[in-house]
Scaffold this active site. Structure first.
Site, short mmCIF file in Angstrom:
data_model
loop_
_atom_site.label_atom_id
_atom_site.label_comp_id
_atom_site.label_asym_id
_atom_site.label_seq_id
_atom_site.Cartn_x
_atom_site.Cartn_y
_atom_site.Cartn_z
N GLU A 236 51.07 20.92 43.85
CA GLU A 236 49.63 21.02 44.11
C GLU A 236 49.18 20.02 45.17
OE1 GLU A 236 47.77 22.74 40.01
OE2 GLU A 236 48.93 20.88 39.83
N GLU B 159 53.98 24.73 34.77
CA GLU B 159 53.06 24.35 33.70
C GLU B 159 53.11 25.29 32.50
OE1 GLU B 159 51.30 22.19 37.24
OE2 GLU B 159 52.41 24.04 36.85
#
Length: 254
Positions: free
Chosen positions: A108, A128
């Site tokens: 990210e 995730e």
């Protein structure tokens, strides 16, 4: 600055190295605040035009420091988000130089950058969902605009590792290097960027980033708000003079 983040000036380029090799540069609260402070420096100083962010010891960033998270720490800076970066990237260009793994929050961070240089052995991923979490530090918001929709969905829903050569095939990666050469190539790219007018760089980045949701009717008027001050700047006059006089321009960011 502590040793969690190494900061080095290379002319008009600011080099930021995440330096927690014992945890594969996992993002701590302290390092997030250091990154935010370094990016504030980048944006506030007219003698700096671009930054490169990388990781030490052959890896980029393994995401959030889960040991810190277990202690109740979140590596989030108010107004800037995860890593002091993902919610509000710098006004000036930022380049990711990726070796090894850029996973979860590490990926990210990469997606928050404007240009990406990666080793052929680098690996990206948003794992995730494998841990009962979501990629809430910009992964779900940005990835779908960087790569084809169904590829973004596959990467998010499977959480699989994504090799850098595959990322380069869909143009997520700007430049692919041999292992160990990502920072060198990123600095060369940064020098290429930094040779240009600082005000023009920042304004161009802003229009590219913000114009995605502008309507056709308002696009040129809203663009003018950002580009007209550049057109009237001392640097614009200097650029024209340097072209006529066949010499390198001397930018003042004014």
């Amino acid at each position: 600055m502590t040793q969690d983040l190494l900061v080095e000036e290379r002319g008009r380029v600011l080099l930021l190295t995440m330096n927690r090799p014992e945890s594969r540069n996992a993002m701590s609260m302290a390092m997030a605040h250091e990154i935010a402070a370094a990016l504030d420096t980048l944006d506030s100083r007219p003698d700096l035009s671009v930054a490169v962010i990388t990781g030490s010891a052959g890896t980029f960033c393994a995401g959030m420091d889960l040991k810190g998270f277990a202690r109740g720490e979140r590596p989030v800076v108010e107004g800037r988000g995860f890593a002091g970066l993902v919610r509000r990237p710098p006004r000036k260009p930022l380049i990711a130089a990726v070796e090894g793994y850029a996973l979860a929050g590490g990926f990210e961070i990469v997606l928050s950058c404007d240009l990406i240089v990666a080793s052929r052995e680098a690996r990206f991923g948003l794992p995730e969902v494998k841990r009962g979490l979501t990629a809430a530090a910009g992964g779900l918001l940005r990835l779908q605009h960087r790569v084809p929709y169904h590829l973004a969905m596959e990467l998010v829903l499977t959480g699989r590792m994504w090799p850098a050569p595959e990322a380069a095939e869909v143009h997520l990666v700007n430049r692919l290097t041999e292992p160990g050469e990502a920072v060198t190539e990123a600095l060369a790219l940064a020098e290429e960027v930094a040779a240009n007018a600082p005000l023009a760089l920042a304004a161009s980045k802003r229009v590219l980033v913000e114009s995605a949701d502008w309507t056709l009717a308002e696009q040129f008027d809203r663009q003018e708000e950002h580009v007209n001050p550049v057109r009237e700047s001392a640097d614009a006059k200097e650029g024209a003079r340097a072209f006529v006089e066949k010499r390198p321009p001397k930018w003042t960011a004014t």
